[in-house]
Write a protein that holds these residues in place. Sequence first.
Motif, PDB file in Angstrom:
ATOM      1  N   TRP B 193       0.831  -1.212   0.000  1.00  0.00           N
ATOM      2  CA  TRP B 193       0.000   0.000   0.000  1.00  0.00           C
ATOM      3  C   TRP B 193       0.866   1.263   0.000  1.00  0.00           C
ATOM      4  N   LYS B 194       2.052   1.193   0.589  1.00  0.00           N
ATOM      5  CA  LYS B 194       2.903   2.389   0.680  1.00  0.00           C
ATOM      6  C   LYS B 194       3.429   2.804  -0.692  1.00  0.00           C
ATOM      7  N   LEU B 195       3.556   1.822  -1.581  1.00  0.00           N
ATOM      8  CA  LEU B 195       4.039   2.177  -2.923  1.00  0.00           C
ATOM      9  C   LEU B 195       2.988   2.993  -3.661  1.00  0.00           C
ATOM     10  N   TYR B 196       1.716   2.690  -3.420  1.00  0.00           N
ATOM     11  CA  TYR B 196       0.700   3.533  -4.039  1.00  0.00           C
ATOM     12  C   TYR B 196       0.617   4.884  -3.336  1.00  0.00           C
ATOM     13  N   ALA B 197       0.762   4.886  -2.015  1.00  0.00           N
ATOM     14  CA  ALA B 197       0.735   6.161  -1.280  1.00  0.00           C
ATOM     15  C   ALA B 197       1.834   7.087  -1.801  1.00  0.00           C
ATOM     16  N   GLU B 198       3.022   6.537  -2.030  1.00  0.00           N
ATOM     17  CA  GLU B 198       4.112   7.333  -2.606  1.00  0.00           C
ATOM     18  C   GLU B 198       3.725   7.827  -3.999  1.00  0.00           C
ATOM     19  N   ASN B 199       3.221   6.919  -4.796  1.00  0.00           N
ATOM     20  CA  ASN B 199       2.899   7.225  -6.184  1.00  0.00           C
ATOM     21  C   ASN B 199       1.964   8.421  -6.297  1.00  0.00           C
ATOM     22  N   ALA B 200       0.955   8.441  -5.417  1.00  0.00           N
ATOM     23  CA  ALA B 200      -0.037   9.525  -5.507  1.00  0.00           C
ATOM     24  C   ALA B 200       0.591  10.869  -5.142  1.00  0.00           C
ATOM     25  N   ARG B 201       1.651  10.848  -4.329  1.00  0.00           N
ATOM     26  CA  ARG B 201       2.304  12.083  -3.899  1.00  0.00           C
ATOM     27  C   ARG B 201       3.431  12.498  -4.841  1.00  0.00           C
ATOM     28  N   ASP B 202       3.716  11.680  -5.821  1.00  0.00           N
ATOM     29  CA  ASP B 202       4.946  11.780  -6.601  1.00  0.00           C
ATOM     30  C   ASP B 202       4.732  12.659  -7.833  1.00  0.00           C
ATOM     31  N   SER B 203       5.194  13.907  -7.734  1.00  0.00           N
ATOM     32  CA  SER B 203       5.014  14.829  -8.873  1.00  0.00           C
ATOM     33  C   SER B 203       5.984  14.494 -10.004  1.00  0.00           C
ATOM     34  N   TYR B 204       7.017  13.767  -9.644  1.00  0.00           N
ATOM     35  CA  TYR B 204       8.113  13.513 -10.583  1.00  0.00           C
ATOM     36  C   TYR B 204       7.671  12.555 -11.693  1.00  0.00           C
ATOM     37  N   HIS B 205       6.841  11.578 -11.354  1.00  0.00           N
ATOM     38  CA  HIS B 205       6.544  10.526 -12.341  1.00  0.00           C
ATOM     39  C   HIS B 205       5.477  10.933 -13.351  1.00  0.00           C
ATOM     40  N   ALA B 206       4.619  11.860 -12.926  1.00  0.00           N
ATOM     41  CA  ALA B 206       3.356  12.028 -13.655  1.00  0.00           C
ATOM     42  C   ALA B 206       3.576  12.217 -15.157  1.00  0.00           C
ATOM     43  N   THR B 207       4.443  13.160 -15.495  1.00  0.00           N
ATOM     44  CA  THR B 207       4.537  13.490 -16.922  1.00  0.00           C
ATOM     45  C   THR B 207       5.517  12.578 -17.648  1.00  0.00           C
ATOM     46  N   ILE B 208       6.141  11.656 -16.927  1.00  0.00           N
ATOM     47  CA  ILE B 208       7.089  10.737 -17.568  1.00  0.00           C
ATOM     48  C   ILE B 208       6.458   9.364 -17.724  1.00  0.00           C
ATOM     49  N   LEU B 209       5.993   8.797 -16.615  1.00  0.00           N
ATOM     50  CA  LEU B 209       5.347   7.483 -16.708  1.00  0.00           C
ATOM     51  C   LEU B 209       4.072   7.570 -17.555  1.00  0.00           C
ATOM     52  N   HIS B 210       3.312   8.623 -17.303  1.00  0.00           N
ATOM     53  CA  HIS B 210       2.043   8.754 -18.026  1.00  0.00           C
ATOM     54  C   HIS B 210       2.302   9.490 -19.336  1.00  0.00           C
ATOM     55  N   ALA B 211       2.766   8.717 -20.308  1.00  0.00           N
ATOM     56  CA  ALA B 211       3.239   9.306 -21.561  1.00  0.00           C
ATOM     57  C   ALA B 211       2.154  10.108 -22.266  1.00  0.00           C
ATOM     58  N   PHE B 212       0.919   9.770 -21.989  1.00  0.00           N
ATOM     59  CA  PHE B 212      -0.183  10.459 -22.655  1.00  0.00           C
ATOM     60  C   PHE B 212      -0.114  11.969 -22.422  1.00  0.00           C
ATOM     61  N   TYR B 213       0.238  12.345 -21.202  1.00  0.00           N
ATOM     62  CA  TYR B 213       0.352  13.773 -20.875  1.00  0.00           C
ATOM     63  C   TYR B 213       1.297  14.483 -21.839  1.00  0.00           C
ATOM     64  N   ALA B 214       2.502  13.942 -21.934  1.00  0.00           N
ATOM     65  CA  ALA B 214       3.507  14.622 -22.739  1.00  0.00           C
ATOM     66  C   ALA B 214       3.159  14.532 -24.221  1.00  0.00           C
ATOM     67  N   THR B 215       2.654  13.366 -24.616  1.00  0.00           N
ATOM     68  CA  THR B 215       2.335  13.202 -26.033  1.00  0.00           C
ATOM     69  C   THR B 215       1.422  14.323 -26.504  1.00  0.00           C
ATOM     70  N   PHE B 216       0.481  14.654 -25.670  1.00  0.00           N
ATOM     71  CA  PHE B 216      -0.495  15.661 -26.083  1.00  0.00           C
ATOM     72  C   PHE B 216      -0.312  16.960 -25.309  1.00  0.00           C
ATOM     73  N   LYS B 217       0.913  17.134 -24.755  1.00  0.00           N
ATOM     74  CA  LYS B 217       1.275  18.401 -24.100  1.00  0.00           C
ATOM     75  C   LYS B 217       0.193  18.861 -23.123  1.00  0.00           C
ATOM     76  N   LEU B 218      -0.398  17.908 -22.427  1.00  0.00           N
ATOM     77  CA  LEU B 218      -1.513  18.265 -21.552  1.00  0.00           C
ATOM     78  C   LEU B 218      -1.023  18.828 -20.235  1.00  0.00           C
TER      79      LEU B 218
END
Lengths: 407, 407, 407, 158, 158, 158
Positions: B193-218
């Motif tokens: 559960w702590k890995l998800y708790a970290e994930n939700a707080r993690d500003s660093y991953h959002a635009t890298i792991l979630h490629a959709f964001y960057a692909t469409f410059k969202l």
Amino acid sequence: MQSSENINTHVPYWLMHDPAVYRREQEHIFSGPTWHYLCLDTELPEPGSFVTTYIGETPVIVTRDEQGELHGLINRCRHKGALVAIESCGRTKTLRCLYHGWSYHLNGALRLVPFEKGIEGKGGMPPDFDKHDYGLMPVRLANFHGIIFGTLHTATQDIETYLGPDMCAHIRRVFHKPVVVLGYYHQVMHCNWKLYAENARDSYHATILHAFYATFKLNRLTMGGGLVVNHEGWNTMNYSIGSSLQEGEYDPKELRAVMADVGLADPSLLNHRLEFADRITVAIQSIFPTCVHQQIYNTLAMRQVVPQGPGKTELHWTFFGYADDDAELRQLRLRQANLIGPAGYVSMEDGVIGELVQRGTTGQGMEERAVLLMGGSKVESVTDSRANETTVRGFWQGYRDLVGVLQ
Amino acid sequence: MQSSENINTHVPYWLMHDPAVYRREQEHIFSGPTWHYLCLDTELPEPGSFVTTYIGETPVIVTRDEQGELHGLINRCRHKGALVAIESCGRTKTLRCLYHGWSYHLNGALRLVPFEKGIEGKGGMPPDFDKHDYGLMPVRLANFHGIIFGTLHTATQDIETYLGPDMCAHIRRVFHKPVVVLGYYHQVMHCNWKLYAENARDSYHATILHAFYATFKLNRLTMGGGLVVNHEGWNTMNYSIGSSLQEGEYDPKELRAVMADVGLADPSLLNHRLEFADRITVAIQSIFPTCVHQQIYNTLAMRQVVPQGPGKTELHWTFFGYADDDAELRQLRLRQANLIGPAGYVSMEDGVIGELVQRGTTGQGMEERAVLLMGGSKVESVTDSRANETTVRGFWQGYRDLVGVLQ
Amino acid sequence: MQSSENINTHVPYWLMHDPAVYRREQEHIFSGPTWHYLCLDTELPEPGSFVTTYIGETPVIVTRDEQGELHGLINRCRHKGALVAIESCGRTKTLRCLYHGWSYHLNGALRLVPFEKGIEGKGGMPPDFDKHDYGLMPVRLANFHGIIFGTLHTATQDIETYLGPDMCAHIRRVFHKPVVVLGYYHQVMHCNWKLYAENARDSYHATILHAFYATFKLNRLTMGGGLVVNHEGWNTMNYSIGSSLQEGEYDPKELRAVMADVGLADPSLLNHRLEFADRITVAIQSIFPTCVHQQIYNTLAMRQVVPQGPGKTELHWTFFGYADDDAELRQLRLRQANLIGPAGYVSMEDGVIGELVQRGTTGQGMEERAVLLMGGSKVESVTDSRANETTVRGFWQGYRDLVGVLQ
Amino acid sequence: MISFDLERRVRHLHERYLRIIDDDRLEEWPQLFMPDGVYEVTTRENHARSLPLALMSCHGRGMMQDRVTGYRRINVFEPHRYHHQLSGFESEQLADGSVRTVCGFLVVRTMHTGAISIFATGAYYDVVAQDSDGELRFKQRTVITDSRQTDTLLVIPL
Amino acid sequence: MISFDLERRVRHLHERYLRIIDDDRLEEWPQLFMPDGVYEVTTRENHARSLPLALMSCHGRGMMQDRVTGYRRINVFEPHRYHHQLSGFESEQLADGSVRTVCGFLVVRTMHTGAISIFATGAYYDVVAQDSDGELRFKQRTVITDSRQTDTLLVIPL
Amino acid sequence: MISFDLERRVRHLHERYLRIIDDDRLEEWPQLFMPDGVYEVTTRENHARSLPLALMSCHGRGMMQDRVTGYRRINVFEPHRYHHQLSGFESEQLADGSVRTVCGFLVVRTMHTGAISIFATGAYYDVVAQDSDGELRFKQRTVITDSRQTDTLLVIPL
Ligand code: FES
Ligand code: FES
Ligand code: FES
Ligand SMILES: [Fe+3]
Ligand SMILES: [Fe+3]
Ligand SMILES: [Fe+3]
């Protein structure tokens, strides 16, 4: 309770079930001074090739860099621990972690950290952050005649010393010319990994459990052959030469398998070609703790034991031939594949026998022990008889050397 | 081995796997002085409404009594421990245990014990048995602007102090008018559960792991926005304002996601309406330990983290809108639902990334640690750059405050 | 925290979840001085018949040898621990282990070790190896009126003393003439084995949880009947006599089950024949720790509780009648089978109620306790009222006697 | 009940849909729908409570193509594939000549590691009609899953 | 082998049976049987040993209706539903014009919590005949499960 | 697409194959193949990499009969049985009049202890032709499993 001397001959069953022992093994055996089969050189054909595998529970990558050099790496991003390579094999220029995009060279060196310098100089990694400190952790490799071994420990002996002279010689015997992978099997067994490790070293069971052997007089304990141990028993080999008809003193009627009326409708399955001058037809070689190398007639394979908890083990088979096989020999290998693997006439039983032990040794069994006295209590090579558990005792010698004595 | 000071920056991986640590967390965190999201006020529309949920592994009921008052109760019969309410929600006059029919009022008070007085005065409960001593155990509730939080601990701070000023303000911002639930997602993740708790707080991953964001410059880390921490880091928020095109110094080619040739056949998916004066388009708020509150464009949702063992976690999504949404806005929310949840273009990766860490950190990983140095080692609010792991370090600050330092 | 005296009345819930306690129970209860139901004499009709079963997690074989004598054996090869008998029952001349062919007589004596003398005198077992030392480990048996009990402990009392006078009398009552097996049920329950053991002893739940009883006024706590305990509570019985209409002081409206408008479209289901002079229509007898013997109208069955980990239990039902049943009575038994087993109108709820307790007592529940005060805190026979948990307390008396007090 | 011949054609459409997904030919998937066809995936929990939230909702082939693009090019996940089973077909002819059908489905997911699990069961609620080119296509396919849970993630359409 | 048309009607009966249970329309279930039809559920273990014990046995619609009453009104259990799959249909015509069929079935159970599991596999051994109203109905449906185990409880007929 | 009548006969062959295995009538299994028919089982992993290794490969009925002998007389394993489900049938007529088909399969394995698990999913890639006696038989049945793993062992053909 047995005295500590004879864990080799009297193995406590609770070792197959206890979670704390399992975790201790991960540390002392799998992260310890041991060599583990990772893959074959031929599976990394070109620069950028990579293969993922395991040493115990530790995920590992093997890569071939631009210069053609092989590298062993722990498959865990140095940032927050994600698997860096997911596919079982492939080609790539860099190893890039999906989570935050940390990217590594094929030699494991950290090449890029997104936003390392922050945004317009704000945030990012601290000034004293040095990418050199954060390469993927190395796995020491040894490429022994095309077999890639890896170790997580710095003090592991060089591979030749580790293997011992006979083991080296037998590997050279088979890997004397280029090999080619013909396919894979992946088998799940519901038993402790040590039960399979014992099984592979166990000359005693082969012609009894695997009734097919006896039914068709293919391979019998009474044939010529021998048991070889190296490295105080860590590594062992069990081989049979040619064929023989005398049954020894063991009453064949006891072999539930000998059924005069059973025959093969298509005996072509048993055709094989003598490939080696030493006339050895079956040779099973076990390298402590988890590597098995087999020749059964014309089938050649590596087997890797992958523990997945006290009660679950995966067995990964890599089936190979020689690059220069003629068409007929290649067909012989593929037809004989019916003998081995999860559906093999002479090996399928190994997929379940460990589970029968796992289930047979729970409850009151946690206080009992196996008895490995066939051939006495020594760990030594034996050529005069394979009615001997010396090779299995050898495994426990290695186990004790690393884990210590667990009563 | 790291010194105890920097668990915030160097997190041991064995914490993600160890069963004893997991049980310790149940006691010190989940039964400790923490507030947990339970449900929304609107999900209990009338007297007799109830909802069942969890605080960690502890089953909980929230009821609305005849007077319209809310009550939090542990969903465990005081007789022999059976779950009293089974359905996930419903309406009832009383809470009746199936096993022996002990029946409780909606406020948890024990109202009836079958055969309390025995049969014709024989048997039954002892004379000193007092039903007042056997109500369902209370869960303290706080209804903060329509979000129902619960705590199992008597000394938990009042909710506003616990949340901190910025967290309160942000909740008020979203919950400024009546909301209506539009649906639920339930997602199973094979990680701690702590890995998800970290994930939700993690500003660093959002635009890298979630490629959709960057692909469409969202949404990109280089946009305006900030990281806010309250309560020494227990609670955090990561938000982005508007949109920007400059890419900062991080080479976009490194974003595997930026693929010039990739476009949406139907860009209407990206239509959104600016709902808030502050022009914040994406805001992820995390309340220690297990509550996440999200705004992603026009999608509004609560996420609840439910641990189910060291290696398994459920994520419960409650997707909502406003009661006064016009038809077009409601449609925008529902179309944008394609972005979030288990099948969301910008969130599906979170369903697997924790598992990749879980599997990446076994074996030898049990002796290693994550490195959380992006933006230094402090836990503080940051507005000048989101290339910073301050919010993740904040989670570990909270963890250490309650569980102590586990090396 | 409760004082150690009253584990009988205040049972800690963590006992249902803790792996160390579970393992301790295997040793102190299942390998301890206890008798366990194994099978019925009639299931071993002829020489060579065998049945496999369990005592806790320990696999057991019961055989009938050439002389017709019964033997209990641990189903674990003395060589390396494999299960020797795999099928649930069958006929055989010898018990032969698949792995290396060690072969045992039906009385467990080791008769043959393949290659015991090696091959041409080389290898084989050491000179001092004595087959007499390696028979299958014995399980002491008691055949009490056709019920075969077994124990792993040497000091277990003789069966009659163990059962106690009332238990013996009740078994004689049912097993007064030859029985015949009519079929089996195997039921998986996701709860700790002790929760089912309690359930079977629990007179309080029957007419409340099993709403069918009350709906059709078949069996009510207010009927004549009694609770009998023997052996300080280890063994208990709950029985009802005939039928009665008065409802006692417990308001029937509280029985969610009493629904005036519910009727059976085919009431023939309820036809039964009075088989016993004592007019007892329902009698559930529990022998510590895991044996249940039931009469529900004309259904007769043995139930065996098989633990499979702290959270999983199997229940094995053996449904029987008398060899001399007339056709109508046999049909009554088979039609009434709709009442019992996993699909039984009056028993299916027992398959899930333990799971509801298992799930209700996790998390914060690990610090709480069940309360067993109905009828006071004594463990004694009661005839004046079955609104009494004396029989459940009796189970915990036995538990404490063997496991000690676990707070 | 619809004519046998029409029933056979609709069942073939169901089987083609299955093969396209199970054989990983997802690019062909949008072509099984009318240009303005609707594809939605939701749970019985949301459906039973009349809650409009869907896991996936595609209105028109464009949005379906975008799901294929996400699967092939954008989203990140561990390699896996589906295996479908179908049973429990029922159909009725609608006034406009289109056909409403319901059919139960089971999806087993196999990971590249070899792990096998039941990923979903439920039913397809479809409206099928004949397109201008004479082909039968889905005007609407609503997928309702029995379980409220999704294991890990949903990227391949059910 | 029976005529194609009869085979199609029998297969439709199988599918209707499936839908009625999987759609939780259990009240219609007894109507799929002849008034004196027989429904029995047992295990291969009991069947192979010729042991007569059944998990459920209903002789006549009345006993089937009582099972529906138990499910709806009396018995207590956690909410769950079934999903059936059918394959492996074989049939033969009997002298009296009725049809004997065998068909394999798989039942997946989904709990309200979302948990999915294989609840049973096995085969239906049926005798189907035409009722006075022209409908095909079951004279007998014997359900034999491959596994000897029942997980938790059996309240919805297979 | 093949004629309806031929399709029906091929589907019946598939169902007969299923029943023979699931009903443990394995002796009849080789008879479903041409005398020189080919039966092979491999994984998608090997297939996708064009690796020729198979789990089982039988060229001709003789080798199939030997698999039956191994199962009945020689090999040692815990008693278990299969349950098959089929879906996703596609077919095309070949120049020589034989029929190439693909059909998805699911196999659930039940152990004598009662344990149930999904043993395999995948597809049958077949070539079916009419034998001299007028029966349809398999010239080739290639079984490709989705998972690279085999649980415990494979002794009964898929
Ligand atoms: S975990 Fe690999 S980049 Fe963050
Ligand atoms: S456990 Fe709830 S009434 Fe007994
Ligand atoms: S384990 Fe039984 S003979 Fe070796
Ligand atoms: Fe072997
Ligand atoms: Fe994310
Ligand atoms: Fe009961």
